[in-house]
Design a protein around this motif. Structure first.
Motif, PDB file in Angstrom:
ATOM      1  N   LEU A  23     -22.858 -44.607  30.441  1.00  0.00           N
ATOM      2  CA  LEU A  23     -23.970 -45.102  30.174  1.00  0.00           C
ATOM      3  C   LEU A  23     -24.834 -44.736  31.506  1.00  0.00           C
ATOM      4  N   VAL A  24     -24.324 -44.388  32.541  1.00  0.00           N
ATOM      5  CA  VAL A  24     -25.236 -43.935  33.627  1.00  0.00           C
ATOM      6  C   VAL A  24     -24.974 -42.589  33.864  1.00  0.00           C
ATOM      7  N   ALA A  25     -24.304 -41.996  33.279  1.00  0.00           N
ATOM      8  CA  ALA A  25     -24.101 -40.293  33.336  1.00  0.00           C
ATOM      9  C   ALA A  25     -25.451 -39.756  33.412  1.00  0.00           C
ATOM     10  N   GLY A  26     -26.283 -40.111  32.448  1.00  0.00           N
ATOM     11  CA  GLY A  26     -27.660 -39.259  32.406  1.00  0.00           C
ATOM     12  C   GLY A  26     -28.437 -39.617  33.473  1.00  0.00           C
ATOM     13  N   SER A  27     -28.490 -40.786  33.936  1.00  0.00           N
ATOM     14  CA  SER A  27     -29.275 -41.209  35.134  1.00  0.00           C
ATOM     15  C   SER A  27     -28.725 -40.627  36.368  1.00  0.00           C
ATOM     16  N   ALA A  28     -27.194 -40.525  36.684  1.00  0.00           N
ATOM     17  CA  ALA A  28     -26.947 -39.644  37.658  1.00  0.00           C
ATOM     18  C   ALA A  28     -27.353 -38.372  37.779  1.00  0.00           C
ATOM     19  N   LEU A  29     -27.418 -37.536  36.638  1.00  0.00           N
ATOM     20  CA  LEU A  29     -27.976 -36.441  36.638  1.00  0.00           C
ATOM     21  C   LEU A  29     -29.367 -36.263  37.031  1.00  0.00           C
ATOM     22  N   VAL A  30     -30.221 -37.092  36.477  1.00  0.00           N
ATOM     23  CA  VAL A  30     -31.705 -37.170  36.595  1.00  0.00           C
ATOM     24  C   VAL A  30     -31.813 -37.436  38.400  1.00  0.00           C
ATOM     25  N   LEU A 110     -23.084 -39.116  46.771  1.00  0.00           N
ATOM     26  CA  LEU A 110     -23.441 -40.429  47.244  1.00  0.00           C
ATOM     27  C   LEU A 110     -24.464 -41.265  46.006  1.00  0.00           C
ATOM     28  N   SER A 111     -25.209 -40.142  45.210  1.00  0.00           N
ATOM     29  CA  SER A 111     -25.647 -40.859  44.188  1.00  0.00           C
ATOM     30  C   SER A 111     -24.854 -41.701  43.162  1.00  0.00           C
ATOM     31  N   LEU A 112     -23.557 -41.029  43.116  1.00  0.00           N
ATOM     32  CA  LEU A 112     -22.804 -41.651  42.305  1.00  0.00           C
ATOM     33  C   LEU A 112     -22.262 -43.097  42.627  1.00  0.00           C
ATOM     34  N   PHE A 113     -22.309 -43.661  43.837  1.00  0.00           N
ATOM     35  CA  PHE A 113     -21.935 -44.876  44.532  1.00  0.00           C
ATOM     36  C   PHE A 113     -23.200 -45.626  44.059  1.00  0.00           C
ATOM     37  N   GLU A 114     -24.532 -45.313  44.246  1.00  0.00           N
ATOM     38  CA  GLU A 114     -25.555 -46.312  43.908  1.00  0.00           C
ATOM     39  C   GLU A 114     -25.321 -46.293  42.127  1.00  0.00           C
ATOM     40  N   ARG A 115     -24.964 -45.270  41.391  1.00  0.00           N
ATOM     41  CA  ARG A 115     -24.770 -45.413  39.918  1.00  0.00           C
ATOM     42  C   ARG A 115     -23.958 -46.472  39.612  1.00  0.00           C
ATOM     43  N   ARG A 134     -16.570 -52.561  50.196  1.00  0.00           N
ATOM     44  CA  ARG A 134     -15.236 -52.080  49.695  1.00  0.00           C
ATOM     45  C   ARG A 134     -15.413 -51.091  49.245  1.00  0.00           C
ATOM     46  N   LEU A 135     -16.168 -50.839  47.982  1.00  0.00           N
ATOM     47  CA  LEU A 135     -16.428 -49.621  47.230  1.00  0.00           C
ATOM     48  C   LEU A 135     -17.340 -48.627  48.049  1.00  0.00           C
ATOM     49  N   TYR A 136     -18.072 -49.002  49.015  1.00  0.00           N
ATOM     50  CA  TYR A 136     -18.534 -47.880  49.673  1.00  0.00           C
ATOM     51  C   TYR A 136     -17.605 -47.099  50.715  1.00  0.00           C
ATOM     52  N   ALA A 137     -16.726 -48.073  51.261  1.00  0.00           N
ATOM     53  CA  ALA A 137     -15.604 -47.503  52.124  1.00  0.00           C
ATOM     54  C   ALA A 137     -14.780 -46.561  51.231  1.00  0.00           C
ATOM     55  N   GLU A 138     -14.552 -46.795  50.258  1.00  0.00           N
ATOM     56  CA  GLU A 138     -13.932 -45.990  49.161  1.00  0.00           C
ATOM     57  C   GLU A 138     -14.598 -44.581  48.744  1.00  0.00           C
ATOM     58  N   PHE A 164     -30.404 -44.159  50.985  1.00  0.00           N
ATOM     59  CA  PHE A 164     -30.818 -43.829  49.846  1.00  0.00           C
ATOM     60  C   PHE A 164     -32.407 -44.311  49.683  1.00  0.00           C
ATOM     61  N   ASP A 165     -32.761 -45.295  50.220  1.00  0.00           N
ATOM     62  CA  ASP A 165     -34.390 -45.388  50.079  1.00  0.00           C
ATOM     63  C   ASP A 165     -35.071 -44.488  50.820  1.00  0.00           C
ATOM     64  N   ASP A 166     -34.629 -43.927  51.917  1.00  0.00           N
ATOM     65  CA  ASP A 166     -35.434 -42.767  52.562  1.00  0.00           C
ATOM     66  C   ASP A 166     -35.449 -41.435  51.728  1.00  0.00           C
ATOM     67  N   MET A 167     -33.985 -41.260  50.973  1.00  0.00           N
ATOM     68  CA  MET A 167     -34.057 -40.037  50.168  1.00  0.00           C
ATOM     69  C   MET A 167     -34.829 -40.121  48.994  1.00  0.00           C
TER      70      MET A 167
END
Length: 285
Positions: A23-30, A110-115, A134-138, A164-167
């Motif tokens: 469900l977020v695969a498309g937005s990750a690629l965008v 890193l965009s995958l973490f946000e997704r 915890r998820l970000y450490a992983e 992320f906001d800067d990117m």
């Protein structure tokens, strides 16, 4: 380089192999292709137009190997780097690009973490701040598996969100590839092996699979990204997405494991449980 592989008990072990991730695969690629170097590389070297689901299947298989491959995870990370080494060139604006440019390689990861965060905000139970930490450490651990230069990885969760906001504001652009990805996905059929319970969600009443994919992709993108891409999103759209998200969040935990997880993840999880059950027998013997 020694990198600790993922295993049972990690958040990635429980989430990275779920079919929900489609469900977020498309937005990750965008998001990824809005980075000029990534957008140029994908435009010249990707098969997302000719074989969208084949490309996605290969990507998902690779992602699952990072998490569920045990000691083979770092080898898959190295294979990806070798695969991307020759990908370079000059884009239409005369900018040189290379797939392994540190900033670009890090952004793809890193965009995958946000997704993952967005996925659970819309289609699950939103993470607490402690869970996000915890998820970000992983995610940093996963970055080591993918050989992302450590200097490109923000040190902690707060640093990540500043990054992320800067990117989004400074580096991402309404790249032609990102806009083309959105156009292509409107005609994309449902994944051929999507389990029947999720396939029904793929085609709600009055909406074709491609339009549904586009709707979910646009809706789950950050508002600042939608604005940069010139995408329209209404209050009514948001309400429809929230209703859909609630249905997915309710359904997912009730699915049998073999329907909830993709094959590599499913078999790895079964094997891990089997190994744990045998271990006490060996000790008692």
């Amino acid at each position: 380089m020694d990198v600790e592989p993922f295993g049972p008990g990690s958040m990635h072990w429980d989430t990275a192999g779920e079919y929900r991730n489609l469900l977020v695969a498309g937005s990750a690629l965008v998001l990824q292709t809005m980075h000029p170097a990534v957008g140029a590389a994908v435009a010249e070297h990707s098969t997302y137009k000719d074989d969208p689901w084949g490309r996605l299947e290969r990507t998902l298989a690779s992602v699952q190997k990072w998490v569920y491959g045990g000691p083979d995870g770092p080898a898959e990370g190295q294979r990806l780097r070798e695969l991307h080494k020759p990908i370079s060139g000059v884009d239409e604006q005369g900018r040189h690009y290379h797939a392994l440019n540190g900033e670009a390689w890090a952004w793809v990861h890193l965009s995958l973490f946000e997704r993952f965060i967005a996925l659970n905000r819309y289609f699950g139970t939103p993470f607490t701040t402690a869970q996000e930490r915890r998820l970000y450490a992983e995610s940093r651990q996963l970055g080591a598996i993918l050989r992302v230069p450590e200097r490109e990885l923000p040190a902690d969760l707060e640093a990540f969100w500043r990054y992320f906001d800067d990117m989004v504001s400074r580096r991402l652009e309404a790249h032609a590839t990102a806009l083309d990805v959105l156009t292509v996905m409107r005609g994309t059929p449902a994944p051929p092996r999507l389990p029947a319970p999720l396939r029904r969600l793929w085609t709600p009443v009055g909406v074709g699979a491609g339009e549904f994919n586009y709707f979910v992709t646009v809706g789950t993108l950050p508002p600042a990204v939608r604005e940069k891409l010139g995408l329209r999103w209404t209050v009514r759209d948001e309400r429809r997405l929230r209703h859909l998200g609630h249905a997915v969040a309710m359904l997912t935990p009730r699915l049998p494991e073999r329907l909830r997880y993709m094959p590599i993840a499913y078999h790895a999880r079964r094997a891990a449980r089997s190994s744990r059950r045998r271990r006490p027998e060996r000790l008692s013997a």
